[in-house]
Design a protein around this motif. Sequence first.
Motif, mmCIF file in Angstrom:
data_model
loop_
_atom_site.group_PDB
_atom_site.id
_atom_site.type_symbol
_atom_site.label_atom_id
_atom_site.label_comp_id
_atom_site.label_asym_id
_atom_site.label_seq_id
_atom_site.Cartn_x
_atom_site.Cartn_y
_atom_site.Cartn_z
ATOM 1 N N CYS A 117 11.533 -1.837 -1.420
ATOM 2 C CA CYS A 117 10.615 -2.419 -0.444
ATOM 3 C C CYS A 117 9.820 -3.510 -1.148
ATOM 4 O O CYS A 117 9.239 -3.286 -2.211
ATOM 5 C CB CYS A 117 9.678 -1.352 0.108
ATOM 6 S SG CYS A 117 8.453 -2.034 1.236
ATOM 7 N N LEU A 172 7.223 -5.183 0.229
ATOM 8 C CA LEU A 172 5.992 -5.501 0.954
ATOM 9 C C LEU A 172 4.743 -5.366 0.094
ATOM 10 O O LEU A 172 3.789 -6.099 0.264
ATOM 11 C CB LEU A 172 5.879 -4.608 2.193
ATOM 12 C CG LEU A 172 6.993 -4.848 3.222
ATOM 13 C CD1 LEU A 172 6.870 -3.859 4.371
ATOM 14 C CD2 LEU A 172 6.953 -6.273 3.742
ATOM 15 N N CYS A 173 4.720 -4.389 -0.821
ATOM 16 C CA CYS A 173 3.559 -4.321 -1.706
ATOM 17 C C CYS A 173 4.041 -4.115 -3.126
ATOM 18 O O CYS A 173 5.223 -4.257 -3.426
ATOM 19 C CB CYS A 173 2.546 -3.278 -1.238
ATOM 20 S SG CYS A 173 2.831 -1.604 -1.827
ATOM 21 N N ALA A 187 4.230 -1.486 -4.997
ATOM 22 C CA ALA A 187 4.714 -0.171 -5.420
ATOM 23 C C ALA A 187 6.225 -0.124 -5.637
ATOM 24 O O ALA A 187 6.721 0.775 -6.317
ATOM 25 C CB ALA A 187 4.284 0.888 -4.406
ATOM 26 N N MET A 188 6.952 -1.068 -5.056
ATOM 27 C CA MET A 188 8.412 -1.153 -5.261
ATOM 28 C C MET A 188 9.141 0.130 -4.871
ATOM 29 O O MET A 188 10.042 0.595 -5.581
ATOM 30 C CB MET A 188 8.749 -1.475 -6.735
ATOM 31 C CG MET A 188 8.241 -2.814 -7.199
ATOM 32 S SD MET A 188 8.942 -3.294 -8.778
ATOM 33 C CE MET A 188 8.073 -2.239 -9.933
ATOM 34 N N CYS A 189 8.775 0.730 -3.737
ATOM 35 C CA CYS A 189 9.437 1.965 -3.339
ATOM 36 C C CYS A 189 10.904 1.730 -3.030
ATOM 37 O O CYS A 189 11.275 0.732 -2.416
ATOM 38 C CB CYS A 189 8.787 2.537 -2.079
ATOM 39 S SG CYS A 189 7.089 3.013 -2.339
ATOM 40 N N LEU A 201 13.964 2.393 -0.769
ATOM 41 C CA LEU A 201 14.198 2.776 0.621
ATOM 42 C C LEU A 201 15.687 3.007 0.835
ATOM 43 O O LEU A 201 16.517 2.325 0.242
ATOM 44 C CB LEU A 201 13.742 1.666 1.583
ATOM 45 C CG LEU A 201 12.295 1.184 1.510
ATOM 46 C CD1 LEU A 201 12.059 0.074 2.541
ATOM 47 C CD2 LEU A 201 11.321 2.328 1.734
ATOM 48 N N TYR A 250 9.247 8.643 -2.325
ATOM 49 C CA TYR A 250 8.023 8.276 -1.613
ATOM 50 C C TYR A 250 8.198 6.952 -0.880
ATOM 51 O O TYR A 250 8.856 6.037 -1.363
ATOM 52 C CB TYR A 250 6.857 8.149 -2.606
ATOM 53 C CG TYR A 250 5.589 7.627 -1.957
ATOM 54 C CD1 TYR A 250 4.740 8.484 -1.272
ATOM 55 C CD2 TYR A 250 5.278 6.264 -2.011
ATOM 56 C CE1 TYR A 250 3.599 7.998 -0.652
ATOM 57 C CE2 TYR A 250 4.132 5.775 -1.389
ATOM 58 C CZ TYR A 250 3.300 6.645 -0.708
ATOM 59 O OH TYR A 250 2.189 6.160 -0.087
ATOM 60 N N MET A 251 7.611 6.845 0.276
ATOM 61 C CA MET A 251 7.352 5.540 0.902
ATOM 62 C C MET A 251 6.122 5.707 1.776
ATOM 63 O O MET A 251 5.746 6.821 2.130
ATOM 64 C CB MET A 251 8.546 5.049 1.722
ATOM 65 C CG MET A 251 8.837 5.884 2.937
ATOM 66 S SD MET A 251 10.053 5.066 4.001
ATOM 67 C CE MET A 251 10.141 6.283 5.320
ATOM 68 N N CYS A 252 5.476 4.588 2.106
ATOM 69 C CA CYS A 252 4.293 4.650 2.972
ATOM 70 C C CYS A 252 4.717 4.223 4.381
ATOM 71 O O CYS A 252 5.866 3.844 4.589
ATOM 72 C CB CYS A 252 3.190 3.768 2.396
ATOM 73 S SG CYS A 252 3.327 2.039 2.897
ATOM 74 N N LYS A 297 4.446 1.613 5.904
ATOM 75 C CA LYS A 297 4.937 0.234 6.024
ATOM 76 C C LYS A 297 6.423 0.138 5.684
ATOM 77 O O LYS A 297 7.077 -0.827 6.056
ATOM 78 C CB LYS A 297 4.127 -0.722 5.142
ATOM 79 C CG LYS A 297 2.715 -0.942 5.671
ATOM 80 C CD LYS A 297 1.971 -1.997 4.905
ATOM 81 C CE LYS A 297 1.699 -1.653 3.460
ATOM 82 N NZ LYS A 297 1.030 -0.363 3.221
ATOM 83 N N GLY A 298 6.948 1.127 4.962
ATOM 84 C CA GLY A 298 8.371 1.087 4.609
ATOM 85 C C GLY A 298 9.267 0.970 5.843
ATOM 86 O O GLY A 298 10.045 0.022 5.979
ATOM 87 N N ASN A 303 -1.602 1.591 -2.657
ATOM 88 C CA ASN A 303 -0.394 2.009 -3.370
ATOM 89 C C ASN A 303 -0.301 1.404 -4.760
ATOM 90 O O ASN A 303 0.793 1.203 -5.298
ATOM 91 C CB ASN A 303 0.861 1.722 -2.534
ATOM 92 C CG ASN A 303 0.981 2.726 -1.389
ATOM 93 O OD1 ASN A 303 1.158 3.908 -1.637
ATOM 94 N ND2 ASN A 303 0.828 2.277 -0.161
HETATM 95 S S1 SF4 Z 1 6.967 1.610 1.244
HETATM 96 FE FE1 SF4 Z 1 4.800 1.153 1.370
HETATM 97 S S2 SF4 Z 1 3.986 1.667 -0.653
HETATM 98 FE FE2 SF4 Z 1 6.181 1.480 -0.853
HETATM 99 S S3 SF4 Z 1 6.505 -0.662 -1.486
HETATM 100 FE FE3 SF4 Z 1 6.718 -0.564 0.755
HETATM 101 S S4 SF4 Z 1 4.700 -1.080 1.511
HETATM 102 FE FE4 SF4 Z 1 4.460 -0.530 -0.644
#
Ligand code: SF4
Length: 729
Positions: free
Chosen positions: A10, A12-13, A15-17, A19, A43-45, A47-48, A177
Motif C-alpha cells: 500500500c 498511501l502512507c 507504513a508500507m502494509c 495487501l 496488518y492494514m488500516c 485506508k488499505g 501508522n
Molecule cells: S493500509 Fe493503511 S497503514 Fe497500511 S500503508 Fe495503507 S494507509 Fe498506511
Amino acid sequence: MSVRTHYRTCSLCEAMCGLTLEVDGERVVAVRGDSDDPLSRGYMCPKGPAIAALHDDPDRLRQPLRRTGSGWATIGWDEALEEAAQRIHEVQRAHGKHALAVYLGNPVVHNLGSMLYGPSFLRALGTKHRYSATSVDQLPQMLASYLMFGHQLLLAVPDVDHTAHLVILGGNPLVSNGSIMSAPDMKRRLAAIRQRGGKVVVIDPRRTETAEVADEHVFVRPGSDALLLAAMVQVLFAEDLINLGHLAGLVQGLEVLGEVTRAFTPDRVASATGIDASTIRRITREIAAAPSAAVYGRVGVSMHPFGGLCHWLVNAINVLLGNLDRRGGAMFSLPAFDVLGSPPPLGVGRGSFGRWRSKVRGLPEFGGELPVATLAEDIAAGGDEPIRALLTIAGNPVLSTPNGPRLEAALAGLESMISIDFYLNETTRHAHLILPPTGPLEHGHFDVVFHAIAVRNTVKYSPAVFPAKAHQRHDHEILTGIERGLHQRRNASLATRLELRLRERLGPERIIALGLRAGPWGFGGGLRQGLRGVSWAKLEAAPHGIDLGPLEPCLPGRLPARRDGGAARIDLAPAALVADVERLAAQLLADTEVRERFVLIGRRQLRGNNSWMHNVPKLMTGKPRCTLLMNPSDARGLGVGDGDSVRVASRIGSVVVPVELDDGIMGGVVSLPHGFGHHREGTGQGVARAHAGVSINDLTDEQRIDELSGVAAFSGVPVAIEVVAGKPV
Ligand code: SF4
Ligand SMILES: Nc1nc2c(c(=O)[nH]1)N[C@H]1C(S)=C(S)[C@@H](COP(=O)(O)OP(=O)(O)OC[C@H]3O[C@@H](n4cnc5c(=O)[nH]c(N)nc54)[C@H](O)[C@@H]3O)O[C@H]1N2
Ligand SMILES: Nc1nc2c(c(=O)[nH]1)N[C@H]1C(S)=C(S)[C@@H](COP(=O)(O)OP(=O)(O)OC[C@H]3O[C@@H](n4cnc5c(=O)[nH]c(N)nc54)[C@H](O)[C@@H]3O)O[C@H]1N2
Ligand SMILES: [Mo]
C-alpha cells in the motif's frame, strides 16, 4: 471472469502494509492484509481497502484538462504536454528561470516514478523557487540530521521491536501508522514492548489513541517541547547520567551542549511546559536507567516554533545515553535501494542549508528548497526575479500550508499554473492545465524512501495491478514529456537530449534493478541473501517481499566523510543550532507574560490522508469528523456544549466549527484535523464536498514559523473562540 490474486505494498502512507488484492477483470473485489508480508504481517488500516475505491472513483481525472472561459475541456496528451512545456518556456524566457515556482506534495515520496524522475526534472527547470511538503512537515528533522550526522536522510528510527523504553513526543502512530518510523501495526508493536517488561511514554497536549495504550502520558503545553528537552539534557549532565558507550570516539561538541543547556533546569521550564520539575527529572532518569531506550519526536515537535532545536535535542538525548545506533535504541535502516548511500541520480545528496534565501523574509534554502510558508509572499513580491507561474505535483497547498487563503489569492493572479494531479481539488482548480497521472494501482510500486526509515529492513516490488491504458500517462512520463518539450524549445544539446532519451528508455523498474545491484544488499554486500545478494529477479520471485532482518548498527561506516576531509563525526553542538538557543531562552522569559486563552493544534484521523481521500464514500461514513476538540472545563467556561458551533479566530481569519468535548485534551488547547475545507467552489470531488468541514490552514499563520528552519509552526497557534448564536451549522 476468473479472480486473480495480486500482492501489493500500500502506497498511501509510510507504513508500507502488504495487501492481498482479489481482482476480477477491471475491479478489485476484495482487499486483505497480506499475512506473508515481512513488515506488516497481515496488518492494514481502513485506508488499505479504500485503494480499490480510489481506483474506481468516477471523480478521479483520467485525461488532461484545459481551463476554458466557462469550465474545463478534455484534451489529448500530446497537446497537453506541449502546452505545459510552452507555458513554462514562455514564462521563463520572459522573466527568467526563477519565474517558475514548483510545489511538490506529499504523495511524490510515495510514487516510484516521481521519486526517480523528479530530481532530474527539477534540475531541468532550473528554478530556485522550489517548495514542498517538507517545510510543513519533517524539515527540522532533516536539518538536525544534516547538521549532526552530515546527511539529511540519516534519520534515526526507534528500534521499536527491541527497545525497552520508548518516549514519543508529538507523534500519534496508532493513527498515523508511524512516520519516519515505518512500522505497520504499532498497537501490537507497542504492546510487545510492554509485554517484554518495557515502558512506553507519550508526551503530547492530547491523550491520544497512542497515549491510551502507553504506560504513561504527560501533557505538555504546545510549542514548549524544546524547553522540556533542554531540561532533560540538563538533567543528564547535572546528574552525571551521560554514557556515550560505543559512540565515545565519534562524538564532538559534548562540552558545548552541556554549557548551552545548563540554564534550562527542570524548575525553570516547569511553568512554561506545564510539566512539574520532579516529573521531568523522573522521566529523564528512567530513560537513562533503561537497558535500552529510544526518544522519538515527530510532527508535533517538528511543525513547531522550535522544530530544529527539538529534533537536535531528541537526537542528543539518544546519543548522550549511547542509544543511537544500538539495538533497542534509535537506529538507522539499511535499505536495499540505498537512497542515501548512492550518489545521484540513484540517491539523494547529503543536503545543504542557506545557499540562498527567500525574497521577503530571507528564510534559508534547505536541500534546494525554500519554506512554503513564504510562497504566497514570494509570489506577491514581484521584483527582479518575479514568480509568474506555478507547477504543483501531487499537492494541495491551499489546504495544506499556512494561511491557505493568502496563497489562494496569489494563485489567482499567476500568468500560468499547471498541476500534475488526478483530482480537481482546492489547489488544482486554479490551474490552467491539469495533467492527471495513473492511479496507485496502475503503476509498479517500490518504496524508495520508506525502506530507508523503516523499523525493519525489508524490500519489495509490486507490479501494476491494472496496466495503464493507451490514454494514460504515469507521473514520470508526464515529467519526461514536459522535459522533452523544454529541450526542443531551448535547443538543448545533443548530450542533454540523449541523457533524457536514456532515462525514458530505462523506466523506473530498471533504475531500481541497477540500484539494488549497486546497493548494500546487492553484489558483495548481501551475503545473507545468498552469494549474489538482492537482485531484481529475486524481488520478482518474492511477491510478499524479502525480509532482510532487524536494524543493525552501522556507524561510523554510514556517516559521510566530512567536507573538510576530517574523520566522520556526530556533532552534538552544530553552530546553527547552538545559535538558536538564545531564541529559546527568550521564550522562557516571555512565558511570564499573559498567556493566550487558547492555542490550536492539529490531529490526524485514521480514515483520512492529509487533504485527500475524503472522496472515498466508505471512509466518510459516521459522524462529521471535522470538529474542534475542547476540554469540558473550557467548554463550561465558554458556555458551549457538545456539538455547539463556535467561531475560532486567529490573526489571519476565522472559521465556524462544531465543538466535540474531549477530556483527553489539555485545558486551553483545542484541536482541528487538517485537510478539510472542501466547500470551495469549482472542485470536482462530490463526496468530499458533502463532508466539507473547515480548513485549519484558514487559521494557521504563515508568519509563525521556526525561524531557524522556516518550517511552519502549526503547534500552538493562538486563537480566540466565541460562541456562535444558534445551533450547529
Ligand atoms: S493500509 Fe493503511 S497503514 Fe497500511 S500503508 Fe495503507 S494507509 Fe498506511
Ligand atoms: N495545519 C496543518 N497543516 C498540515 C499538516 C498538519 O498536521 N497540520 N500536515 C502537513 C503534512 S505532514 C503534509 S505531508 C502536508 C500534505 O499536504 P500536500 O503536500 O498538499 O499533500 P496531500 O494533501 O497529501 O495532497 C495530495 C494530492 O496529491 C494527489 N495525488 C495522490 N497520489 C498522487 C500521485 O501518485 N501522483 C500525483 N501526481 N498526484 C497524486 C491527490 O490527488 C491530492 O490532490 O500537509 C501538511 N499540512
Ligand atoms: N491516517 C492518517 N495517517 C497519516 C496521515 C494522515 O493524514 N492520516 N498523514 C501522514 C503524514 S503526511 C505524516 S507527516 C504522518 C505524521 O505522523 P505523526 O507525527 O504521528 O502525526 P499526528 O498523528 O498528527 O501526531 C502529531 C501529534 O503531535 C501532537 N502535538 C501537537 N502539537 C504538539 C506540541 O507542541 N508538542 C507535542 N509534544 N505534541 C504536539 C498532536 O496532539 C498529535 O498527537 O502521518 C502520516 N500518516
Ligand atoms: Mo507529512
